[in-house]
Design a protein around this motif. Structure first.
Motif, short mmCIF file in Angstrom:
data_model
loop_
_atom_site.label_atom_id
_atom_site.label_comp_id
_atom_site.label_asym_id
_atom_site.label_seq_id
_atom_site.Cartn_x
_atom_site.Cartn_y
_atom_site.Cartn_z
N GLY A 8 0.83 -1.20 0.00
CA GLY A 8 0.00 0.00 0.00
C GLY A 8 0.86 1.23 0.00
O GLY A 8 2.08 1.18 0.05
N SER A 9 0.20 2.35 -0.06
CA SER A 9 0.93 3.61 -0.10
C SER A 9 1.36 3.99 1.30
O SER A 9 0.62 3.85 2.27
CB SER A 9 0.02 4.71 -0.65
N THR A 10 2.57 4.45 1.44
CA THR A 10 3.06 4.89 2.74
C THR A 10 3.79 6.19 2.57
O THR A 10 4.19 6.57 1.48
CB THR A 10 4.02 3.88 3.36
N ASN A 16 4.88 3.52 13.84
CA ASN A 16 4.14 2.36 14.27
C ASN A 16 3.70 2.50 15.71
O ASN A 16 3.41 1.54 16.38
CB ASN A 16 4.98 1.10 14.09
N TYR A 23 -2.37 6.07 11.11
CA TYR A 23 -2.38 5.04 10.09
C TYR A 23 -3.26 5.45 8.93
O TYR A 23 -2.97 5.16 7.77
CB TYR A 23 -2.85 3.70 10.68
N LEU A 26 -1.39 7.41 6.59
CA LEU A 26 -0.49 6.62 5.78
C LEU A 26 -1.24 5.87 4.67
O LEU A 26 -0.70 5.61 3.61
CB LEU A 26 0.24 5.58 6.64
N PHE A 27 -2.47 5.53 4.93
CA PHE A 27 -3.21 4.69 4.01
C PHE A 27 -4.40 5.42 3.41
O PHE A 27 -5.54 4.95 3.46
CB PHE A 27 -3.64 3.40 4.72
N GLY A 28 -4.11 6.58 2.87
CA GLY A 28 -5.08 7.30 2.06
C GLY A 28 -6.30 7.77 2.81
O GLY A 28 -7.38 7.92 2.23
N LEU A 30 -8.00 6.24 4.98
CA LEU A 30 -8.90 5.17 5.39
C LEU A 30 -8.59 4.77 6.82
O LEU A 30 -7.42 4.58 7.18
CB LEU A 30 -8.74 3.96 4.46
N GLU A 31 -9.63 4.62 7.61
CA GLU A 31 -9.46 4.30 9.02
C GLU A 31 -8.89 2.91 9.20
O GLU A 31 -9.10 2.00 8.39
CB GLU A 31 -10.81 4.38 9.74
N ALA A 32 -8.16 2.74 10.29
CA ALA A 32 -7.64 1.42 10.63
C ALA A 32 -8.79 0.51 11.02
O ALA A 32 -9.79 0.94 11.59
CB ALA A 32 -6.65 1.53 11.78
N ALA A 33 -8.63 -0.76 10.69
CA ALA A 33 -9.66 -1.74 11.05
C ALA A 33 -9.55 -2.06 12.54
O ALA A 33 -8.45 -1.97 13.11
CB ALA A 33 -9.47 -3.01 10.23
N PRO A 34 -10.65 -2.42 13.18
CA PRO A 34 -10.55 -2.85 14.58
C PRO A 34 -9.73 -4.13 14.65
O PRO A 34 -9.65 -4.89 13.68
CB PRO A 34 -12.01 -3.10 14.99
N GLN A 35 -9.12 -4.36 15.81
CA GLN A 35 -8.26 -5.54 15.93
C GLN A 35 -9.09 -6.81 15.72
O GLN A 35 -10.15 -6.98 16.31
CB GLN A 35 -7.58 -5.58 17.30
N ALA A 36 -8.58 -7.67 14.87
CA ALA A 36 -9.30 -8.90 14.54
C ALA A 36 -9.32 -9.85 15.74
O ALA A 36 -8.35 -9.93 16.52
CB ALA A 36 -8.64 -9.58 13.35
N MET B 1 4.22 6.71 -1.95
CA MET B 1 5.17 5.70 -2.42
C MET B 1 4.58 4.31 -2.15
O MET B 1 4.10 4.04 -1.07
CB MET B 1 6.49 5.85 -1.67
N TRP B 19 -2.94 -1.20 10.59
CA TRP B 19 -4.04 -0.64 9.79
C TRP B 19 -5.09 -1.71 9.47
O TRP B 19 -6.27 -1.41 9.37
CB TRP B 19 -3.48 -0.02 8.51
N GLY B 21 -5.68 -4.21 11.48
CA GLY B 21 -6.16 -4.82 12.72
C GLY B 21 -5.63 -6.22 12.95
O GLY B 21 -6.29 -7.06 13.58
#
Lengths: 143, 77
Positions: A8-10, A16, A23, A26-28, A30-36, B1, B19, B21
């Protein structure tokens, strides 16, 4: 595992240790997903021989056959492999066996070469191209 | 990038895990093998991690195993 998958784009300086909104930057956006809700992966360093010939190792290590296929297909080893291991794989799997040079290791080298032949057969013509025979290159390096 | 799994730095790969999860313990340093291992761990648990599209030349199985998301491009990009 397809080694050409895109992460992905960074940014040039990812972090971290920030809350979720960093995050998303860093990722356009888009919100981070909840922890799986799965067992966390344990990322620890293991020692010793970890690779199996054709199956994933007990700690998830890529099998030898995939290491060899990657080398044959891309003309280089996977990123991060030590020079020592690269030399090992190049010798056993990319230098044809020779009774004169292998001496007592000849039978072992033949077995390795047979495995390589089987593994590279699925790559079609790549398995027979000069790039998969590193005899000359090794000779030039004095190996 | 844009980076790929193989060449992602430790920070980049860790950020991608957070990101998505994806929980993990231990080191924040990743070898190629440990990157593959955690991704296979996640996939075997039925998760579908996100990748930002459009993807380059990749096999169709990537599209089956991962969720490709598009991000809005900023003006001038």
């Amino acid at each position: 595992m397809d080694v050409e998958s895109v992460v992905g784009s960074t940014s040039s300086e990812p972090t971290n240790n920030s809350p979720n909104n960093s995050y998303s930057e860093l990722f356009g956006g888009l919100e981070a997903a909840p922890q799986a809700a799965i067992t966390p992966f344990e990322n620890v360093r293991h020692s010793g021989r970890l690779r199996k010939y054709e199956n994933v190792g007990i700690y998830g290590d890529v099998p030898v056959c995939e290491v060899i296929r990657f080398r044959a297909k891309n003309g280089r080893h996977i990123e991060g492999m030590s020079a020592e291991m690269q030399e090992e794989y190049d010798y056993w799997y990319f230098t044809p066996p020779s009774k004169r040079k292998d001496k007592e290791d000849y039978a072992k080298h033949v077995r390795a070469w047979n495995r390589r032949t089987k593994w590279l057969a699925s790559l079609g013509s790549i398995g027979t191209t000069p790039i998969t025979d590193l005899s000359e290159e090794r000779r030039a390096r004095g190996r | 990038m844009r980076v790929d799994v193989e060449h992602a730095t430790d920070d980049e790969f860790t950020a991608w895990l957070h990101w998505n999860g994806i929980p993990f313990t231990g080191l924040h340093e990743w070898s190629f093998d440990s990157k593959c291992a955690i991704i296979n761990h996640v996939l075997s648990n039925g998760l579908k991690p996100r990748l930002i599209g459009p993807l380059g030349n990749c096999s169709g199985i990537v599209l089956d195993l991962f969720e490709v998301v598009d991000i809005p491009r900023k003006e001038g990009e």
